[in-house]
Design a protein around this motif. Structure first.
Motif, short mmCIF file in Angstrom:
data_model
loop_
_atom_site.label_atom_id
_atom_site.label_comp_id
_atom_site.label_asym_id
_atom_site.label_seq_id
_atom_site.Cartn_x
_atom_site.Cartn_y
_atom_site.Cartn_z
N TYR A 129 -5.33 -3.56 0.14
CA TYR A 129 -5.48 -2.31 -0.60
C TYR A 129 -6.24 -1.31 0.27
O TYR A 129 -7.23 -1.65 0.91
N TYR A 130 -5.74 -0.08 0.26
CA TYR A 130 -6.32 0.98 1.07
C TYR A 130 -6.75 2.16 0.19
O TYR A 130 -6.09 2.49 -0.79
N ALA A 131 -7.88 2.76 0.58
CA ALA A 131 -8.28 4.04 0.00
C ALA A 131 -7.69 5.13 0.90
O ALA A 131 -8.01 5.21 2.08
N VAL A 132 -6.83 5.95 0.33
CA VAL A 132 -6.09 6.95 1.09
C VAL A 132 -6.57 8.34 0.69
O VAL A 132 -6.58 8.69 -0.50
N THR A 133 -6.96 9.13 1.68
CA THR A 133 -7.47 10.47 1.44
C THR A 133 -6.78 11.46 2.39
O THR A 133 -6.27 11.06 3.43
N PRO A 134 -6.77 12.75 2.04
CA PRO A 134 -6.25 13.74 2.98
C PRO A 134 -7.09 13.75 4.25
O PRO A 134 -8.27 13.37 4.25
N LEU A 135 -6.47 14.16 5.35
CA LEU A 135 -7.21 14.25 6.61
C LEU A 135 -8.37 15.23 6.47
O LEU A 135 -8.32 16.18 5.71
N GLY A 136 -9.43 14.98 7.22
CA GLY A 136 -10.61 15.84 7.17
C GLY A 136 -11.79 15.10 6.60
O GLY A 136 -11.77 13.88 6.40
N THR A 137 -12.84 15.85 6.31
CA THR A 137 -14.07 15.26 5.79
C THR A 137 -13.87 14.74 4.37
O THR A 137 -13.30 15.44 3.52
N VAL A 138 -14.31 13.53 4.11
CA VAL A 138 -14.24 12.96 2.77
C VAL A 138 -15.46 13.45 1.98
O VAL A 138 -16.60 13.19 2.37
N PRO A 139 -15.26 14.17 0.87
CA PRO A 139 -16.40 14.69 0.09
C PRO A 139 -17.31 13.56 -0.39
O PRO A 139 -16.84 12.42 -0.60
N PRO A 140 -18.60 13.85 -0.56
CA PRO A 140 -19.55 12.80 -0.97
C PRO A 140 -19.16 12.07 -2.24
O PRO A 140 -19.32 10.85 -2.34
N ARG A 141 -18.64 12.77 -3.24
CA ARG A 141 -18.30 12.09 -4.50
C ARG A 141 -17.10 11.16 -4.32
O ARG A 141 -17.04 10.11 -4.96
N VAL A 142 -16.17 11.53 -3.43
CA VAL A 142 -15.04 10.64 -3.13
C VAL A 142 -15.54 9.42 -2.37
O VAL A 142 -15.14 8.29 -2.63
N ARG A 143 -16.45 9.65 -1.41
CA ARG A 143 -17.04 8.54 -0.66
C ARG A 143 -17.78 7.60 -1.60
O ARG A 143 -17.70 6.36 -1.46
N ALA A 144 -18.50 8.15 -2.57
CA ALA A 144 -19.23 7.32 -3.53
C ALA A 144 -18.26 6.47 -4.36
O ALA A 144 -18.52 5.30 -4.64
N PHE A 145 -17.14 7.06 -4.76
CA PHE A 145 -16.16 6.33 -5.56
C PHE A 145 -15.52 5.21 -4.74
O PHE A 145 -15.34 4.10 -5.24
N ILE A 146 -15.21 5.48 -3.48
CA ILE A 146 -14.63 4.46 -2.62
C ILE A 146 -15.60 3.30 -2.42
O ILE A 146 -15.22 2.13 -2.49
N SER A 147 -16.87 3.61 -2.19
CA SER A 147 -17.88 2.57 -2.01
C SER A 147 -18.02 1.72 -3.26
O SER A 147 -18.11 0.48 -3.18
N TRP A 148 -18.04 2.37 -4.42
CA TRP A 148 -18.12 1.62 -5.68
C TRP A 148 -16.89 0.75 -5.87
O TRP A 148 -16.99 -0.42 -6.26
N LEU A 149 -15.71 1.29 -5.58
CA LEU A 149 -14.47 0.56 -5.78
C LEU A 149 -14.43 -0.67 -4.88
O LEU A 149 -13.98 -1.75 -5.30
N ARG A 150 -14.88 -0.53 -3.63
CA ARG A 150 -14.88 -1.67 -2.73
C ARG A 150 -15.77 -2.79 -3.29
O ARG A 150 -15.39 -3.97 -3.27
N LYS A 151 -16.93 -2.43 -3.79
CA LYS A 151 -17.82 -3.44 -4.35
C LYS A 151 -17.22 -4.08 -5.61
O LYS A 151 -17.32 -5.29 -5.81
N ALA A 152 -16.57 -3.25 -6.45
CA ALA A 152 -15.96 -3.76 -7.67
C ALA A 152 -14.85 -4.75 -7.37
O ALA A 152 -14.67 -5.75 -8.08
N MET A 153 -14.10 -4.50 -6.30
CA MET A 153 -12.98 -5.37 -5.95
C MET A 153 -13.45 -6.66 -5.28
O MET A 153 -12.74 -7.66 -5.28
N GLU A 154 -14.63 -6.63 -4.71
CA GLU A 154 -15.14 -7.82 -4.03
C GLU A 154 -15.81 -8.79 -5.00
O GLU A 154 -16.03 -9.95 -4.65
N LYS A 155 -16.13 -8.32 -6.21
CA LYS A 155 -16.83 -9.20 -7.15
C LYS A 155 -15.90 -10.32 -7.62
O LYS A 155 -14.73 -10.09 -7.89
#
Length: 291
Positions: free
Chosen positions: A265-291
């Protein structure tokens, strides 16, 4: 108003002077920018050379502005103030707009929605809008912030940035009424899959199944597939992570056959800087999927 950036002094020098004018000393400006006193003085002298006008005079430990310096200081204060206000407004708009996430129906139902309250515990001010779709959407043209996609190998999605979240084995699942010790050969049992969907049929073939000859009890609505499986209408192939909770609860059983394939599974975003709130969601999702 067109701006000729080639004739403007460096922004570093303008910022150094604006801080000096506002604070009344090189030392205060230096502390604000975390540089040396001499560096600020040099920047101001460089600006004076560029403009051909004296802007400030030392008076003991303070700095006194000339008439030219007062005029420039007012212009910079107004200009930088407008920039700062615009940035604050833009940041506020980004914070208030929902974070738009595209994912398959199964992933949305199995991973995102049941655990979304955990994300809001950490980021209560971030609204999340989930767009379930079985198709690969053009997230750039739709203005979406993030998509969750799978690929069996390293993906190539032009114009997008992809970072891996988790790898999950493909497994065979069924209801307790079907998955028994005497269930018989897999190719003699009913199955549920979307005819013509490439990745589903590739998964079937990976398990040695011929989709042309086995019985398919699919009703043509992809997001109902797992519901049909739970009702005992057939077996299906699924990434383990999507059915993990149902396997634990006993609603579904895993057929004891080795998995020949896995997907990432991949987190796919448009090219460029990933906004902080998107980065926070990706980090949370990674942890949720690892549980």
């Amino acid at each position: 108003m067109d701006i000729d950036w080639k004739v403007l002094p460096s922004l570093t020098s303008l910022r150094a002077f604006e801080l000096t004018a506002r604070s009344g000393s090189f030392a205060s400006a230096a502390r604000e920018l975390n540089v040396t006193h001499a560096a600020i003085a040099q920047r101001v002298r460089s600006l004076e050379t560029h403009l051909g006008a004296q802007l400030a005079r030392r008076s003991g430990r303070t700095v006194v502005l000339t008439e030219a310096g007062k005029k420039l200081a007012q212009c910079l204060n107004d200009g930088f103030g407008t920039i700062a206000a615009g940035i604050r407004e833009l940041q506020a708009e980004q914070t208030q707009a929902p974070l738009q996430v595209e994912a398959t129906v199964h992933f949305s139902q199995a991973v995102i929605l049941p655990k979304l309250h955990e994300f809001w515990e950490d980021c209560p001010d971030v609204q999340v809008s989930v767009m379930p779709s079985q198709d690969i959407e053009d997230i750039v043209s739709l203005g979406l912030d993030l998509a969750i996609r799978t690929a069996p190998t390293t993906p190539s999605w032009p114009g997008l940035k992809a970072e891996p979240l988790v790898e999950s084995e493909l497994i065979v699942i069924g209801a307790p009424s079907i998955v028994k010790d005497d269930m018989g050969p897999l190719d003699e049992l009913p199955w549920i899959w979307s005819t013509g969907v490439k990745h589903e049929e590739e998964g079937m073939r990976a398990f040695g199944l011929d989709t042309r000859s086995i019985k398919n009890n699919d009703v043509g609505v992809p997001f109902l597939q797992f519901s049909l499986v739970r009702q005992g209408l057939g077996l299906a192939i699924a990434p383990e992570i999507l059915v993990r909770d149902e396997l634990r609860s006993g609603q579904l059983y895993q057929v004891p056959v080795a998995s020949p394939l896995s997907v990432t599974y991949y987190a796919v975003t448009p090219l460029g800087t990933v906004p902080p709130r998107v980065r926070a969601f990706i980090s949370w999702l990674r942890k949720a999927m690892e549980k």
